[in-house]
Design a protein around this motif. Structure first.
Motif, mmCIF file in Angstrom:
data_model
loop_
_atom_site.group_PDB
_atom_site.id
_atom_site.type_symbol
_atom_site.label_atom_id
_atom_site.label_comp_id
_atom_site.label_asym_id
_atom_site.label_seq_id
_atom_site.Cartn_x
_atom_site.Cartn_y
_atom_site.Cartn_z
ATOM 1 N N ASP A 233 4.917 -5.397 51.152
ATOM 2 C CA ASP A 233 6.320 -5.158 51.515
ATOM 3 C C ASP A 233 6.505 -5.165 53.038
ATOM 4 O O ASP A 233 7.472 -5.747 53.557
ATOM 5 C CB ASP A 233 6.793 -3.819 50.945
ATOM 6 C CG ASP A 233 6.890 -3.854 49.425
ATOM 7 O OD1 ASP A 233 6.984 -4.971 48.864
ATOM 8 O OD2 ASP A 233 6.863 -2.775 48.803
ATOM 9 N N VAL A 234 5.601 -4.523 53.753
ATOM 10 C CA VAL A 234 5.706 -4.466 55.219
ATOM 11 C C VAL A 234 5.561 -5.865 55.817
ATOM 12 O O VAL A 234 6.291 -6.235 56.747
ATOM 13 C CB VAL A 234 4.624 -3.520 55.797
ATOM 14 C CG1 VAL A 234 4.559 -3.645 57.322
ATOM 15 C CG2 VAL A 234 4.917 -2.084 55.404
ATOM 16 N N ILE A 235 4.644 -6.654 55.287
ATOM 17 C CA ILE A 235 4.444 -8.013 55.801
ATOM 18 C C ILE A 235 5.706 -8.850 55.614
ATOM 19 O O ILE A 235 6.112 -9.595 56.517
ATOM 20 C CB ILE A 235 3.235 -8.673 55.102
ATOM 21 C CG1 ILE A 235 1.925 -8.036 55.588
ATOM 22 C CG2 ILE A 235 3.214 -10.180 55.367
ATOM 23 C CD1 ILE A 235 0.691 -8.532 54.862
ATOM 24 N N LYS A 236 6.350 -8.703 54.449
ATOM 25 C CA LYS A 236 7.562 -9.485 54.188
ATOM 26 C C LYS A 236 8.718 -9.043 55.077
ATOM 27 O O LYS A 236 9.503 -9.865 55.545
ATOM 28 C CB LYS A 236 7.947 -9.368 52.714
ATOM 29 C CG LYS A 236 6.955 -10.092 51.795
ATOM 30 C CD LYS A 236 7.362 -9.949 50.337
ATOM 31 C CE LYS A 236 6.383 -10.716 49.432
ATOM 32 N NZ LYS A 236 6.732 -10.611 48.010
ATOM 33 N N LEU A 237 8.794 -7.711 55.348
ATOM 34 C CA LEU A 237 9.859 -7.204 56.205
ATOM 35 C C LEU A 237 9.578 -7.509 57.680
ATOM 36 O O LEU A 237 10.507 -7.707 58.465
ATOM 37 C CB LEU A 237 10.011 -5.689 56.014
ATOM 38 C CG LEU A 237 10.562 -5.241 54.651
ATOM 39 C CD1 LEU A 237 10.496 -3.725 54.530
ATOM 40 C CD2 LEU A 237 12.005 -5.723 54.480
ATOM 41 N N ASN A 238 8.324 -7.515 58.049
ATOM 42 C CA ASN A 238 7.933 -7.735 59.441
ATOM 43 C C ASN A 238 8.313 -9.127 59.930
ATOM 44 O O ASN A 238 8.653 -9.328 61.086
ATOM 45 C CB ASN A 238 6.424 -7.507 59.593
ATOM 46 C CG ASN A 238 5.969 -7.572 61.031
ATOM 47 O OD1 ASN A 238 5.600 -8.631 61.513
ATOM 48 N ND2 ASN A 238 5.988 -6.420 61.710
ATOM 49 N N ASN A 239 8.206 -10.099 59.046
ATOM 50 C CA ASN A 239 8.611 -11.484 59.344
ATOM 51 C C ASN A 239 7.795 -12.113 60.479
ATOM 52 O O ASN A 239 8.257 -13.015 61.167
ATOM 53 C CB ASN A 239 10.105 -11.542 59.685
ATOM 54 C CG ASN A 239 10.668 -12.945 59.503
ATOM 55 O OD1 ASN A 239 10.176 -13.706 58.661
ATOM 56 N ND2 ASN A 239 11.681 -13.288 60.278
#
Length: 298
Positions: A233-239
């Motif tokens: 989730d963090v990786i997807k939000l971090n972009n």
């Protein structure tokens, strides 16, 4: 009568051939700091040696010896001491020892009074007025050049140390450095032959640990403390990570969790594919960072 004459002759002979010591002090009262002179004379020396205190050490404390000269001839010895006293009061020059062939001779002692003629409130005038001198740039440079050069040297050292620290930090945090280090760790993992031996559990545990550490340092994402679902989730939000790399991480991490809990049993081909994909992701990571720098303008 003859006997009396012989006794008198012997008595006179003793005095005729004995040494005579005399001393003379030119002043018994001195002004503070005024020089005084003590003259010591020995006659009828007959080329004998004279032993006394060394030069400039004959007079006691308080008597500052300015000059101490010794003039010794075959039959005479003269010693002249010029001195000054810089304290007010009464001082004594004690009887001074002079030894001639084992025979001890002494001077008479002297009392010296030292007075201060200056009166309270007296004005002290300079002998010569202070002369004003105009200083030029060259004069100031000669006076202060070492201080100026010292400041420049210190500033240069501070700048060099700062640049070395900055360069060292940049070198350690360089994406290329982190990429190469992780590739070496993956090569070490490959050499353990987990794939060939079918040891899939240890293979995925170490593969994911290496990847978590890499993501933490390369992308500044706390992958080393997040659970797999939270990390994804963090990786997807971090972009920051590209979609291709996101999918590689998600697929391999989820499969690794299933392997650890014995829910799937991958074969050698699956393990080799995951290894190759993770290695490709590490190599592609620098492109993610370049794209992020362009996007943020850093």
């Amino acid at each position: 009568m003859k006997k009396t004459f012989l006794i008198l002759f012997a008595f006179l002979s003793v005095f005729a051939f004995s040494q005579t010591l005399s001393s003379k002090l030119d002043k018994t009262t001195l002004v503070l700091g005024e020089p005084g002179t003590l003259h010591i004379h020995i006659s009828n020396l007959q080329a004998k040696d004279v032993l006394s205190a060394p030069k400039n050490e004959l007079l006691p404390f308080h008597f500052e010896e300015i000059k101490d000269s010794i003039n010794k001839q075959v039959d005479t010895y003269d010693r002249v001491i010029e001195f000054a006293v810089y304290d007010e009061g009464k001082f004594t020059i004690p009887a001074l020892d002079f030894r001639i062939n084992g025979k001890l001779l002494k001077t008479i002692p002297y009392d010296v009074e030292v007075i201060n003629t200056a009166q309270k409130g007296d004005q002290i005038n300079d002998i010569m007025k202070n002369k004003e001198v105009d200083l030029g740039v060259q004069d100031y440079w000669q006076m202060y050049k070492w201080y100026i050069l010292g400041v420049f040297i210190i500033l240069a050292l501070i700048f060099i140390i700062h640049q070395l620290i900055k360069y060292g930090r940049r070198k350690k945090s360089d994406p290329v450095v982190m990429t190469n280090q992780t590739l070496r760790e993956l090569d070490k993992l490959k050499k353990k032959n987990y794939i060939e031996n079918g040891n899939y559990r240890l293979f995925y545990v170490e593969l994911i640990d290496i990847t978590r550490n890499f993501i933490t340092k390369q992308y500044k994402i706390p992958a080393d403390v997040l659970l797999t679902d939270d990390l994804i989730d963090v990786i997807k939000l971090n972009n920051t990570i590209s979609q291709e790399n996101e999918k590689t991480i998600e697929d391999i991490f989820l499969r690794g969790d299933l392997v650890k809990f014995a829910k799937v049993f991958p074969d050698q081909q699956n393990m080799q594919d995951d290894f190759d994909q993770m290695k490709a992701f590490v190599k592609r990571s620098s492109k993610d960072l370049e794209a992020e720098q362009l996007r943020t303008g850093v």
